[in-house]
Write an enzyme that holds these catalytic residues in place. Structure first.
Site, PDB file in Angstrom:
ATOM      1  CE  LYS A 124      -2.111   1.630   3.417  1.00 20.86           C
ATOM      2  NZ  LYS A 124      -3.113   1.913   4.784  1.00 20.86           N
ATOM      3  CG  ASP A 151      -7.356   3.609   2.700  1.00 15.30           C
ATOM      4  OD1 ASP A 151      -8.515   3.379   1.346  1.00 15.30           O
ATOM      5  OD2 ASP A 151      -7.251   5.112   2.822  1.00 15.30           O
TER       6      ASP A 151
END
Length: 265
Positions: A136, A154
């Site tokens: 991420k 997220d």
């Protein structure tokens, strides 16, 4: 307006129909959130890498309050590598989990200095091998510091694409690949920002503002939150509440099977 929830049957929706619906929703998100951007303040790839590490379990606003002094004190990877642990912990303490984050920053500085001459690499495979940087974080760095398209999964992103039935995957990497197959690669980075903005401002976790969302005709989860416009508008958040409210017609249609608008008459 009816508050009844109508859901899209993910089994009967073809892959082509899902792709078309996802791309239409992505285009609408660009209209809803023209101000979408990375909310972490940075000027270099290293600063973004540091800020993203600090953002774990912390708001971007809090991180942005801490980083000006931090960046001034540690402008290079070598500075982080040689940092006094106690001093660094004190500076980043407001972001939470400061001991673990300090460890990550010192190790990151060391790895960058030893392997990449102090520079942050611009390739996913190299980024994910660095201390403190997962997939991420790597996609955040690639998309915003280097202009390399990436999807940032997220909490908001995973929650919304699940609600929209773009995918039923729950693993972040699988979500990333599933959404990447629906949306053109060139749009990945901005899509991430827009979905996250929508999750923070409109499609909240517990009580989404369904009646104040122009994605409603395409959303299979329409009705999870209040569908009454006046009630829903009160749930909108952020600096553009008035603009978001103005986008919504008084009578918002209900999404039906395969994203076809129902009950609009």
């Amino acid at each position: 307006m009816s508050g009844r929830r109508r859901t899209l049957d993910a089994v009967t929706e073809t892959e082509l129909a899902r792709k078309r619906r996802a791309r239409k929703m992505a285009r609408e998100l660009a209209v809803i959130h023209p101000d979408a951007h990375c909310e972490l303040d940075f000027t270099t790839p290293l600063e973004l890498a540091v800020a993203t590490i600090l953002s774990a379990q912390c708001t971007d606003e809090r991180v942005n309050q801490v980083t000006p002094k931090l960046f001034a004190r540690y402008p290079t990877a070598a500075d982080y590598a040689a940092a006094d642990r106690t001093e660094l912990e004190t500076m980043i303490k407001p972001t939470g989990f400061f001991r673990n984050k300090t460890d990550s920053l010192i190790k990151l500085g060391t790895a960058l200095t030893e392997k990449y001459h102090g520079e942050v690499p611009a390739k996913l495979a190299q980024l994910v091998e660095l201390p403190g940087i997962g997939r991420k974080t790597a996609n955040v760095i690639l998309g915003n510091a280097f202009g390399v398209p990436g999807i940032t999964v997220d909490t908001h992103f995973g929650r919304l694409v699940g609600r929209w039935q773009w995918t039923d995957e729950t693993d972040p990497v699988k979500i990333e690949h599933a959404v990447g197959a629906l949306i053109e690669r060139r749009d990945w980075t901005m899509l991430s920002h827009r979905v996250i903005f929508h999750g923070r401002r409109v499609c909240h976790s517990r009580k989404p503002a369904c009646g104040a969302c122009t994605l409603a005709p395409m959303c299979p989860s329409y009705g999870l939150g209040p569908t009454n416009r006046a009630e829903a508008v009160k749930l909108l958040k952020g600096p553009r509440v008035a603009e978001l409210a103005a986008l919504v017609d008084e009578e918002l249609p209900v999404a039906g099977a395969a994203g076809v608008v129902k009950g609009a008459a």
